[in-house]
Write an enzyme that holds these catalytic residues in place. Structure first.
Site, PDB file in Angstrom:
ATOM      1  N   CYS A  36     -78.106   5.391 -31.806  1.00  0.00           N
ATOM      2  CA  CYS A  36     -76.827   6.105 -31.866  1.00  0.00           C
ATOM      3  C   CYS A  36     -77.090   7.606 -31.760  1.00  0.00           C
ATOM      4  O   CYS A  36     -78.158   8.085 -32.134  1.00  0.00           O
ATOM      5  CB  CYS A  36     -76.169   5.748 -33.209  1.00  0.00           C
ATOM      6  SG  CYS A  36     -74.683   6.670 -33.621  1.00  0.00           S
ATOM      7  N   GLY A  37     -76.111   8.335 -31.297  1.00  0.00           N
ATOM      8  CA  GLY A  37     -76.231   9.782 -31.258  1.00  0.00           C
ATOM      9  C   GLY A  37     -76.403  10.402 -32.641  1.00  0.00           C
ATOM     10  O   GLY A  37     -76.928  11.506 -32.782  1.00  0.00           O
TER      11      GLY A  37
END
Length: 183
Positions: A36-37
């Site tokens: 995930c970012g």
């Protein structure tokens, strides 16, 4: 009054763990993902853990693959990824669902206690993520559901949910709240 101590969860090996084991500690319960970012937040979480663990602070990490399939792999491979890449030492539990009919009961409770209060205005969502959330549900901002990975719930020493932090919340704000609860 119901508290998080009324719940049991599964550790990453599938063993039942009563949250009563964490009585009288300040907890930060987080749904996470490895692709995930926001995954670099593991580094900041570990820093908080190292700073406050000896004062009665614990982070409980619950990987979640519901948001863009960003927590692939087994519970053990996720654990190894986090230890290898971010040096995490805090407890990691079995992968869970946080929304929908199959949501982990603990997360159903957490959302009932603290619903979505908005994104951090100092950290705007990317237009792509905002557009994706709006297309999936135009009323998403009015619902208590967890919107993305790295949503955090702060629990006081009595097992009560005292705050919810969206993934965009600053770690400085979270740390300030942790210090207040430990005082």
């Amino acid at each position: 009054m119901k508290t998080i101590y009324d719940f049991s969860v599964k550790d990453r090996k599938g063993k039942d763990v009563s949250l009563k084991e964490y009585a009288n500690e300040v907890l930060l319960i987080v749904n996470t993902a490895t692709k995930c970012g926001f995954t670099p937040q593991y580094e900041e979480l570990e820093k908080l853990y190292k700073e406050y663990h000896t004062q009665g602070f614990e982070i409980l990490d619950f990987p979640c693959n519901q948001f863009g399939q960003q927590a692939p792999g087994t519970d053990e491979s996720i654990h190894e990824f986090c230890k290898l890449n971010y040096g995490t030492e805090f407890p990691r539990f079995k992968k869970v669902k946080v929304n929908g009919d199959e949501a982990e009961p603990l997360f159903q409770f957490l959302k009932e206690q603290k619903g979505f209060a908005g994104w951090d205005p100092n950290h705007q969502l990317t237009p792509i993520l905002e557009d994706m959330l709006s297309k999936a549900d135009p009323d998403y901002k009015q619902k208590p559901d967890i919107k993305w990975n790295f949503t955090k719930f702060l629990i006081n020493k009595k097992g009560q949910v005292v705050a919810r932090f969206e993934p965009t919340a600053s770690m400085a704000l979270i740390e300030e709240q942790i210090r207040k609860e430990l005082a």
